[in-house]
Design an enzyme around this catalytic site. Sequence first.
Site, PDB file in Angstrom:
ATOM      1  N   HIS A  22       0.842  -1.353   0.005  1.00 18.15           N
ATOM      2  CA  HIS A  22      -0.028  -0.275  -0.119  1.00 18.15           C
ATOM      3  C   HIS A  22       0.920   1.117   0.113  1.00 18.15           C
ATOM      4  O   HIS A  22       1.824   1.192   0.666  1.00 18.15           O
ATOM      5  CB  HIS A  22      -0.966   0.009   1.208  1.00 18.15           C
ATOM      6  CG  HIS A  22      -2.062   1.168   1.235  1.00 18.15           C
ATOM      7  ND1 HIS A  22      -1.520   2.432   1.545  1.00 18.15           N
ATOM      8  CD2 HIS A  22      -3.153   1.091   0.768  1.00 18.15           C
ATOM      9  CE1 HIS A  22      -2.922   3.000   1.118  1.00 18.15           C
ATOM     10  NE2 HIS A  22      -3.588   2.326   0.823  1.00 18.15           N
ATOM     11  N   GLU A  25      -4.158   2.033  -7.233  1.00 21.85           N
ATOM     12  CA  GLU A  25      -4.503   3.555  -6.508  1.00 21.85           C
ATOM     13  C   GLU A  25      -3.876   4.550  -6.494  1.00 21.85           C
ATOM     14  O   GLU A  25      -2.546   4.610  -6.017  1.00 21.85           O
ATOM     15  CB  GLU A  25      -4.380   2.987  -4.837  1.00 21.85           C
ATOM     16  CG  GLU A  25      -5.127   1.539  -4.696  1.00 21.85           C
ATOM     17  CD  GLU A  25      -5.459   1.747  -2.758  1.00 21.85           C
ATOM     18  OE1 GLU A  25      -6.612   1.832  -2.637  1.00 21.85           O
ATOM     19  OE2 GLU A  25      -4.570   1.962  -2.218  1.00 21.85           O
TER      20      GLU A  25
HETATM   21  P1  PGA Z   1      -9.686   5.712   0.593  1.00 18.68           P
HETATM   22  O1  PGA Z   1      -8.297   5.051   0.809  1.00 18.68           O
HETATM   23  O2  PGA Z   1     -10.739   4.900   0.146  1.00 18.68           O
HETATM   24  O3  PGA Z   1      -9.874   6.341   1.933  1.00 18.68           O
HETATM   25  O4  PGA Z   1      -9.404   6.715  -0.424  1.00 18.68           O
HETATM   26  C1  PGA Z   1      -8.101   3.856  -0.223  1.00 18.68           C
HETATM   27  C2  PGA Z   1      -7.021   3.225   0.234  1.00 18.68           C
HETATM   28  O5  PGA Z   1      -6.033   3.746   0.572  1.00 18.68           O
HETATM   29  O6  PGA Z   1      -7.001   1.780   0.095  1.00 18.68           O
END
Ligand code: PGA
Length: 240
Positions: A84, A156
């Site tokens: 992540h 992401e």
């Molecule tokens: P968020 O986070 O939905 O709060 O933007 C997503 C993530 O970091 O997995």
Amino acid sequence: MKIIIGNQKAYLDLEGTNKFIKETKGNKETIICPSYPYINLYNENSKYTVGAQDVSPRDGGATTGELSAKQLASLNVKYTIVGHSERREFFKESREDLIEKIKKLDEVGIIPVFCVGENRAEKDEDITKDVVGREILQVFDYLERETIQKIIIAYEPIWAISDGKNPARIPTNVEIADVTAYIKDLVSEKYNVEVKVLYGGSVNSKNVDELNTISICDGYLIGGASVKPEEFNYIMERNE
Ligand code: PGA
């Protein structure tokens, strides 16, 4: 049906976790990755499939503060997030760490959810695909095809991840579909694997209906909205 994975980060304490479990409907198709100490609360109520937010790159034993893949497996964890952007940034996770984490998870049959994505400056430079491609190849090149087959990728964009208070601006459907297609093609061409790709970054009740129309996208990794019962109930309902 989309794959929905809730990444609860470190948002909730014990009381908040119990409240979330009580106030959400849940289903076994939806995966929740709580903070480690609350994993067993999810096992006890068995509304959700249980995931974890991270894993040690090491085997266990003399590694203070770590949780090994074996330990996660013993807690009935079925999915685990790897790489992540918050861990890459705050904990300086190396490429070697990510490779080891994925291998260790695969050894115990846990599905790795591997995160990739560009930051704001890289987006502005228009090098999203270069960044995402590099993040994938520099890890996947060191894995067996059998392992790659188990991985789910979460795209992401770092600039689209919410700070927990305000949702960020997110890419357009066309942009998400474009990067998703790029990732699928890359993994297919390089490793002959049809990989599943999730989108993550400020997914919430206001944008999920529009996101649901991106057919190439296999689901979502959801942070902030995965700790708010009303938000999460809505997202699950729209996925039924
Ligand atoms: P968020 O986070 O939905 O709060 O933007 C997503 C993530 O970091 O997995």
